[in-house]
Design an enzyme around this catalytic site. Structure first.
Site, PDB file in Angstrom:
ATOM      1  N   CYS A   7       1.724   7.086  12.214  1.00  0.00           N
ATOM      2  CA  CYS A   7       1.874   8.464  12.713  1.00  0.00           C
ATOM      3  C   CYS A   7       2.005   8.441  14.235  1.00  0.00           C
ATOM      4  O   CYS A   7       2.813   9.179  14.806  1.00  0.00           O
ATOM      5  CB  CYS A   7       0.691   9.339  12.302  1.00  0.00           C
ATOM      6  SG  CYS A   7       0.784   9.960  10.604  1.00  0.00           S
ATOM      7  N   ASP A  30       9.172  -5.013  12.777  1.00  0.00           N
ATOM      8  CA  ASP A  30       7.776  -5.356  12.493  1.00  0.00           C
ATOM      9  C   ASP A  30       7.237  -6.212  13.641  1.00  0.00           C
ATOM     10  O   ASP A  30       7.925  -7.092  14.143  1.00  0.00           O
ATOM     11  CB  ASP A  30       7.671  -6.131  11.168  1.00  0.00           C
ATOM     12  CG  ASP A  30       6.240  -6.185  10.649  1.00  0.00           C
ATOM     13  OD1 ASP A  30       5.961  -5.565   9.615  1.00  0.00           O
ATOM     14  OD2 ASP A  30       5.397  -6.848  11.299  1.00  0.00           O
ATOM     15  N   HIS A  46       3.275  11.867   6.956  1.00  0.00           N
ATOM     16  CA  HIS A  46       2.192  10.985   6.515  1.00  0.00           C
ATOM     17  C   HIS A  46       1.988  11.129   5.007  1.00  0.00           C
ATOM     18  O   HIS A  46       1.524  12.156   4.520  1.00  0.00           O
ATOM     19  CB  HIS A  46       0.875  11.281   7.235  1.00  0.00           C
ATOM     20  CG  HIS A  46      -0.209  10.333   6.810  1.00  0.00           C
ATOM     21  ND1 HIS A  46      -0.450   9.130   7.456  1.00  0.00           N
ATOM     22  CD2 HIS A  46      -1.069  10.375   5.769  1.00  0.00           C
ATOM     23  CE1 HIS A  46      -1.432   8.490   6.835  1.00  0.00           C
ATOM     24  NE2 HIS A  46      -1.824   9.221   5.796  1.00  0.00           N
ATOM     25  N   ASN A  86       4.013  -2.431  -0.217  1.00  0.00           N
ATOM     26  CA  ASN A  86       2.690  -2.741  -0.735  1.00  0.00           C
ATOM     27  C   ASN A  86       1.919  -1.450  -1.003  1.00  0.00           C
ATOM     28  O   ASN A  86       2.016  -0.493  -0.227  1.00  0.00           O
ATOM     29  CB  ASN A  86       1.922  -3.604   0.270  1.00  0.00           C
ATOM     30  CG  ASN A  86       2.583  -4.958   0.490  1.00  0.00           C
ATOM     31  OD1 ASN A  86       3.129  -5.533  -0.449  1.00  0.00           O
ATOM     32  ND2 ASN A  86       2.554  -5.452   1.703  1.00  0.00           N
ATOM     33  N   GLY A  92      -2.060  -5.463  -1.165  1.00  0.00           N
ATOM     34  CA  GLY A  92      -1.821  -6.062   0.148  1.00  0.00           C
ATOM     35  C   GLY A  92      -1.466  -5.073   1.239  1.00  0.00           C
ATOM     36  O   GLY A  92      -1.034  -5.465   2.323  1.00  0.00           O
ATOM     37  N   THR A  94      -1.918  -2.790   4.333  1.00  0.00           N
ATOM     38  CA  THR A  94      -2.867  -2.771   5.459  1.00  0.00           C
ATOM     39  C   THR A  94      -2.728  -1.511   6.308  1.00  0.00           C
ATOM     40  O   THR A  94      -3.658  -1.133   7.002  1.00  0.00           O
ATOM     41  CB  THR A  94      -2.701  -4.013   6.362  1.00  0.00           C
ATOM     42  OG1 THR A  94      -1.358  -4.040   6.870  1.00  0.00           O
ATOM     43  CG2 THR A  94      -2.984  -5.297   5.605  1.00  0.00           C
ATOM     44  N   HIS A  97       0.171   4.266   5.333  1.00  0.00           N
ATOM     45  CA  HIS A  97       1.206   5.273   5.619  1.00  0.00           C
ATOM     46  C   HIS A  97       2.482   4.689   5.034  1.00  0.00           C
ATOM     47  O   HIS A  97       2.839   3.538   5.343  1.00  0.00           O
ATOM     48  CB  HIS A  97       1.282   5.496   7.143  1.00  0.00           C
ATOM     49  CG  HIS A  97       2.363   6.428   7.587  1.00  0.00           C
ATOM     50  ND1 HIS A  97       2.138   7.461   8.482  1.00  0.00           N
ATOM     51  CD2 HIS A  97       3.682   6.480   7.284  1.00  0.00           C
ATOM     52  CE1 HIS A  97       3.275   8.104   8.705  1.00  0.00           C
ATOM     53  NE2 HIS A  97       4.235   7.528   7.983  1.00  0.00           N
ATOM     54  N   HIS A  99       5.629   2.993   3.940  1.00  0.00           N
ATOM     55  CA  HIS A  99       6.646   2.203   4.637  1.00  0.00           C
ATOM     56  C   HIS A  99       7.242   1.183   3.689  1.00  0.00           C
ATOM     57  O   HIS A  99       6.595   0.739   2.739  1.00  0.00           O
ATOM     58  CB  HIS A  99       6.067   1.505   5.877  1.00  0.00           C
ATOM     59  CG  HIS A  99       4.914   0.592   5.586  1.00  0.00           C
ATOM     60  ND1 HIS A  99       3.648   1.058   5.342  1.00  0.00           N
ATOM     61  CD2 HIS A  99       4.841  -0.764   5.493  1.00  0.00           C
ATOM     62  CE1 HIS A  99       2.839   0.035   5.122  1.00  0.00           C
ATOM     63  NE2 HIS A  99       3.548  -1.086   5.201  1.00  0.00           N
ATOM     64  N   HIS A 101       9.201  -2.520   3.686  1.00  0.00           N
ATOM     65  CA  HIS A 101       9.592  -3.722   4.433  1.00  0.00           C
ATOM     66  C   HIS A 101      11.021  -4.082   4.051  1.00  0.00           C
ATOM     67  O   HIS A 101      11.368  -4.089   2.862  1.00  0.00           O
ATOM     68  CB  HIS A 101       8.696  -4.908   4.065  1.00  0.00           C
ATOM     69  CG  HIS A 101       7.252  -4.748   4.433  1.00  0.00           C
ATOM     70  ND1 HIS A 101       6.690  -5.387   5.514  1.00  0.00           N
ATOM     71  CD2 HIS A 101       6.259  -4.023   3.871  1.00  0.00           C
ATOM     72  CE1 HIS A 101       5.402  -5.075   5.594  1.00  0.00           C
ATOM     73  NE2 HIS A 101       5.111  -4.252   4.597  1.00  0.00           N
TER      74      HIS A 101
HETATM   75  P1  5GP Z   1       1.490  -3.586   4.995  1.00  0.00           P
HETATM   76  O1  5GP Z   1       0.564  -4.763   5.104  1.00  0.00           O
HETATM   77  O2  5GP Z   1       0.720  -2.287   5.066  1.00  0.00           O
HETATM   78  O3  5GP Z   1       2.427  -3.645   3.852  1.00  0.00           O
HETATM   79  O4  5GP Z   1       2.432  -3.686   6.264  1.00  0.00           O
HETATM   80  C1  5GP Z   1       2.059  -3.303   7.523  1.00  0.00           C
HETATM   81  C2  5GP Z   1       3.040  -3.955   8.475  1.00  0.00           C
HETATM   82  O5  5GP Z   1       2.998  -3.248   9.691  1.00  0.00           O
HETATM   83  C3  5GP Z   1       2.697  -5.418   8.793  1.00  0.00           C
HETATM   84  O6  5GP Z   1       3.834  -6.234   8.490  1.00  0.00           O
HETATM   85  C4  5GP Z   1       2.384  -5.409  10.287  1.00  0.00           C
HETATM   86  O7  5GP Z   1       2.868  -6.541  10.954  1.00  0.00           O
HETATM   87  C5  5GP Z   1       3.077  -4.138  10.763  1.00  0.00           C
HETATM   88  N1  5GP Z   1       2.421  -3.454  11.856  1.00  0.00           N
HETATM   89  C6  5GP Z   1       1.118  -3.060  11.902  1.00  0.00           C
HETATM   90  N2  5GP Z   1       0.865  -2.416  13.050  1.00  0.00           N
HETATM   91  C7  5GP Z   1       2.031  -2.389  13.744  1.00  0.00           C
HETATM   92  C8  5GP Z   1       2.407  -1.873  15.027  1.00  0.00           C
HETATM   93  O8  5GP Z   1       1.612  -1.288  15.767  1.00  0.00           O
HETATM   94  N3  5GP Z   1       3.699  -2.031  15.409  1.00  0.00           N
HETATM   95  C9  5GP Z   1       4.620  -2.675  14.610  1.00  0.00           C
HETATM   96  N4  5GP Z   1       5.861  -2.762  15.088  1.00  0.00           N
HETATM   97  N5  5GP Z   1       4.296  -3.181  13.409  1.00  0.00           N
HETATM   98  C10 5GP Z   1       3.028  -3.046  12.979  1.00  0.00           C
HETATM   99 ZN    ZN Z   2       0.313   8.232   9.120  1.00  0.00          ZN
END
Ligand code: 5GP
Ligand code: ZN
Length: 119
Positions: A7, A30, A46, A86, A92, A94, A97, A99, A101
């Site tokens: 957000c 990323d 969100h 994820n 998995g 983290t 919100h 998204h 990949h």
């Molecule tokens: P998840 O683990 O939720 O599927 O993916 C989160 C992704 O967000 C991870 O690949 C991580 O590297 C990326 N990420 C987390 N925080 C930030 C950030 O502040 N900026 C950018 N550009 N990527 C982020």
């Molecule tokens: Zn959010």
């Protein structure tokens, strides 16, 4: 939403390398790439995850997928890439919100190594 890193990026309060935007989503690099091409397509709204999308938000997911295709072309991987999203701790996730990949730029191979060991 307070305390949500994506957000904050959408609101321009946190820096990110923005690759493209659409009406409902933005695509950023990323910060921890696991492939030569690793973009994140993030909904502007969100929503916690793909699993939390309600009927009224289904167009958001469609818009995200359109942006995925656009970014894949921009990054030169339109002929082959992987998308994944994820869901939940067990999946998995983290950042809670929505998204997607977008991974590419190399031979990605099977998603998971076979645990069976045979054919
Ligand atoms: P998840 O683990 O939720 O599927 O993916 C989160 C992704 O967000 C991870 O690949 C991580 O590297 C990326 N990420 C987390 N925080 C930030 C950030 O502040 N900026 C950018 N550009 N990527 C982020
Ligand atoms: Zn959010």
């Amino acid at each position: 939403m307070d305390d949500c890193v994506f957000c904050s990026i959408v609101a321009g309060q946190l820096p990110a390398e923005v690759l493209a935007t659409s009406s409902e989503a933005i695509a950023i690099q990323d910060r921890n790439p696991v492939a030569p091409v690793h973009a994140l397509v993030i909904s502007k709204r969100h929503v916690e995850s793909v699993h939390a999308i309600g009927k009224e938000d289904e167009h958001v997911l469609m818009d995200c997928l359109r942006l995925v295709r656009h970014v894949a072309d921009l990054q030169g991987v339109g002929d082959g890439y992987r998308i994944l999203s994820n869901v939940g701790l067990q999946g998995g996730q983290t950042v809670f919100h929505l998204h997607i990949h977008l991974l590419g730029g190399t031979e990605l191979g099977p998603l998971l190594p076979s645990k069976q060991g045979g054919t």
